[in-house]
Enzyme design. Sequence first.
Site, PDB file in Angstrom:
ATOM      1  CB  CYS A  62       5.063   2.089   6.979  1.00 46.28           C
ATOM      2  SG  CYS A  62       4.997   3.930   6.417  1.00 46.28           S
ATOM      3  CG  LEU A  63       6.876   0.424   0.983  1.00 45.78           C
ATOM      4  CD1 LEU A  63       6.583   1.164   0.210  1.00 45.78           C
ATOM      5  CD2 LEU A  63       7.570  -0.048   1.403  1.00 45.78           C
ATOM      6  CG  HIS A  87       0.247   7.338   5.505  1.00 44.59           C
ATOM      7  ND1 HIS A  87       1.743   7.610   5.663  1.00 44.59           N
ATOM      8  CD2 HIS A  87       0.558   5.671   4.924  1.00 44.59           C
ATOM      9  CE1 HIS A  87       2.386   7.112   5.794  1.00 44.59           C
ATOM     10  NE2 HIS A  87       2.152   5.584   5.855  1.00 44.59           N
ATOM     11  CG  HIS A  89      -1.207   2.055   6.924  1.00 45.92           C
ATOM     12  ND1 HIS A  89      -0.417   1.305   8.191  1.00 45.92           N
ATOM     13  CD2 HIS A  89      -0.249   2.504   6.226  1.00 45.92           C
ATOM     14  CE1 HIS A  89       1.198   1.349   7.867  1.00 45.92           C
ATOM     15  NE2 HIS A  89       1.384   2.565   6.791  1.00 45.92           N
ATOM     16  CD  GLU A  90      -1.377   3.132   3.128  1.00 43.88           C
ATOM     17  OE1 GLU A  90      -0.574   3.865   2.697  1.00 43.88           O
ATOM     18  OE2 GLU A  90      -0.251   1.547   2.794  1.00 43.88           O
ATOM     19  CD  GLN A 150       3.373   5.928   2.529  1.00 43.90           C
ATOM     20  OE1 GLN A 150       2.501   5.323   2.120  1.00 43.90           O
ATOM     21  NE2 GLN A 150       4.143   5.661   3.134  1.00 43.90           N
ATOM     22  N   GLY A 173       0.933  -1.118   0.016  1.00 40.73           N
ATOM     23  CA  GLY A 173       0.065  -0.328   0.054  1.00 40.73           C
ATOM     24  C   GLY A 173       0.921   1.069   0.147  1.00 40.73           C
TER      25      GLY A 173
HETATM   26 ZN   LIG Z   1       2.596   3.707   5.690  1.00 38.33          ZN
END
Ligand SMILES: [Zn+2]
Length: 172
Positions: free
Chosen positions: A94-95, A140, A136-137, A51, A46
Site C-alpha cells: 500500500c502506498l 480505503h 483493497h481500494e 490517500q 492503485g
Molecule cells: Zn492501499
Amino acid sequence: MAIRDLVILPDAVLRQVSAPVEAITPEIKALASDMLETMYDAPGIGLAAIQIGVPTRVVTIDLAKQDEEKTPIVFINPEITWSSEEMNVHEEGCLSIPEYYEEVERPARVKIRYLDLDGKEQEIEADGLLATCIQHEIDHLNGVLFIDHLSRLKRERVTKRFAKQARRESAA
Ligand SMILES: [Zn+2]
C-alpha cells in the site's frame, strides 16, 4: 495535473469514510488526473482519493507494467455487487504503508459497479490481481487498510513501527 503528497500510516485521515461523488465536475476530473499522476510517480498500481487526503469515493487503478502502455481505469463510487465464495491469497502492499508487504486472503472474483469519468454506469467482473486491487481500494473508501485483514499481532507491530517513524520525522 500535479503530484500530491501521500497520506502515510498512522495518519487518522486514512480511517475516514469517503463520501460519494454527487456529480462528475471539472474538480472530480482534476482529482482523478492528479491521482493517476501521483500513482504513476510512486509508482503504484492503485490509489484511493483518501490517500492524498481527499475523502471522496474515487479510485484509480492501472495494472500495466512499467514498460507497458498505460491502461488507467478511474472508478467513481465503486461498489462490490457480488463476490465469489472461492478465496484467493495475494501479497499486498500500500502506498500509505510503504515497503510493507503481506499476504491477504480475499474473494477470488468480484463484480464491481461504478461510474466512469463520463458519468456512465459500468459493471465489470474482476479476477486475479484486479480483483485484489479493487477490493483493497474500496476498503480505503471505507477507512479500512489491508493490515486490518492481518492478525492483530502483525497489525500492531507494523502500526507501532510507522508511528515511531512518524515521531522521528516530526522531531527531526
Ligand atoms: Zn492501499
